[in-house]
Design an enzyme around this catalytic site. Structure first.
Site, short mmCIF file in Angstrom:
data_model
loop_
_atom_site.label_atom_id
_atom_site.label_comp_id
_atom_site.label_asym_id
_atom_site.label_seq_id
_atom_site.Cartn_x
_atom_site.Cartn_y
_atom_site.Cartn_z
N CYS A 155 0.83 -1.20 0.00
CA CYS A 155 0.00 0.00 0.00
C CYS A 155 0.87 1.25 0.00
CB CYS A 155 -0.94 -0.02 1.21
SG CYS A 155 -2.11 1.37 1.23
N GLU B 117 -4.27 -4.64 -4.17
CA GLU B 117 -4.22 -3.26 -4.63
C GLU B 117 -4.84 -3.15 -6.03
OE1 GLU B 117 -3.43 -0.42 -3.16
OE2 GLU B 117 -3.05 -1.45 -1.28
#
Length: 221
Positions: free
Chosen positions: A136, A206
């Protein structure tokens, strides 16, 4: 010898290429991304960051070194306070209240991603949590740098790009990369493999997060 984090990044080369090629990400710079999809993304990201901040707080609590404890405690605060200010600037333009955001249900992908992160945070060793939270940080920085080259005709999207392409954010990411390399420096391959597996899994999440926003994903039943 390459740094362990270099190996991690190389292991997701195909995933990162898929992220850059995704119409949501490309649409941030060419102006083709529907604002409804971006609004969906920002709302879900605000929900995500509440749980991500808790994971960082747990990383602080479990850090074997005091400077790392301080680092992740600060990052947990940043995720809640600084990132929230970015989101709130969008919400004000859209006329969305904090109560409306809090009442929004987690999308399926968001719930799966945050549940995975929290499980690692509570159940697995410190270094595995690093592997889970690092994508992230790192992917957003790399995406920001890539998109900054083209910029965006949409001021909302440009604000988002500038945040993650900034040198201030880069320093945050570099610090976590360095911690990760130091944390596994003396580990055998078996323990490093677990870190690598989490890094790949959350990198996939993601991509899935942006894809869910592009589709404005909802529960099928």
């Amino acid at each position: 010898m390459p740094r362990f984090t270099e190996e991690l990044w190389n292991s997701i080369a195909d995933i990162f290429a898929a992220i850059l090629a995704h119409p949501f990400v490309r649409g941030l710079t060419d102006g083709s991304l529907p604002e409804d999809a971006f609004r969906y993304y920002v709302v879900q990201d605000a929900l995500y960051l509440r749980d991500y901040a808790r994971c960082l707080a747990l990383a602080a609590a479990r850090s074997p070194r005091d400077p790392w404890c301080e680092l992740f405690a600060d990052h947990a605060k940043v995720a809640l306070v600084v990132e929230r200010s970015l989101h709130d600037s969008f919400f004000r333009e859209w006329g969305l209240s904090p109560e409306e955001i809090a009442a929004t249900p987690y999308a399926p992908t968001n719930l799966a991603y945050t549940s995975y992160l929290l499980r690692i945070a509570y159940d697995r060793p410190f270094e595995e949590l690093l592997g889970a939270v690092l994508p992230c940080y790192w992917i957003y920085w790399e995406v920001g740098k890539h998109l900054e080259k083209a910029g965006s005709p949409n001021p909302l999207y440009q604000r988002w790009i500038a945040t993650y392409a900034s040198e201030e954010y880069a320093q945050v990411v570099r610090a976590v990369i360095d911690v990760t390399d130091e944390a596994v420096a003396d580990f055998p391959e078996g323990r490093r493999a677990a870190v690598r597996a989490h890094f790949v899994t959350t990198s996939r999440y993601e991509w899935m997060f942006w894809d869910a926003a592009w589709r404005m994903e909802s529960w099928p039943v």
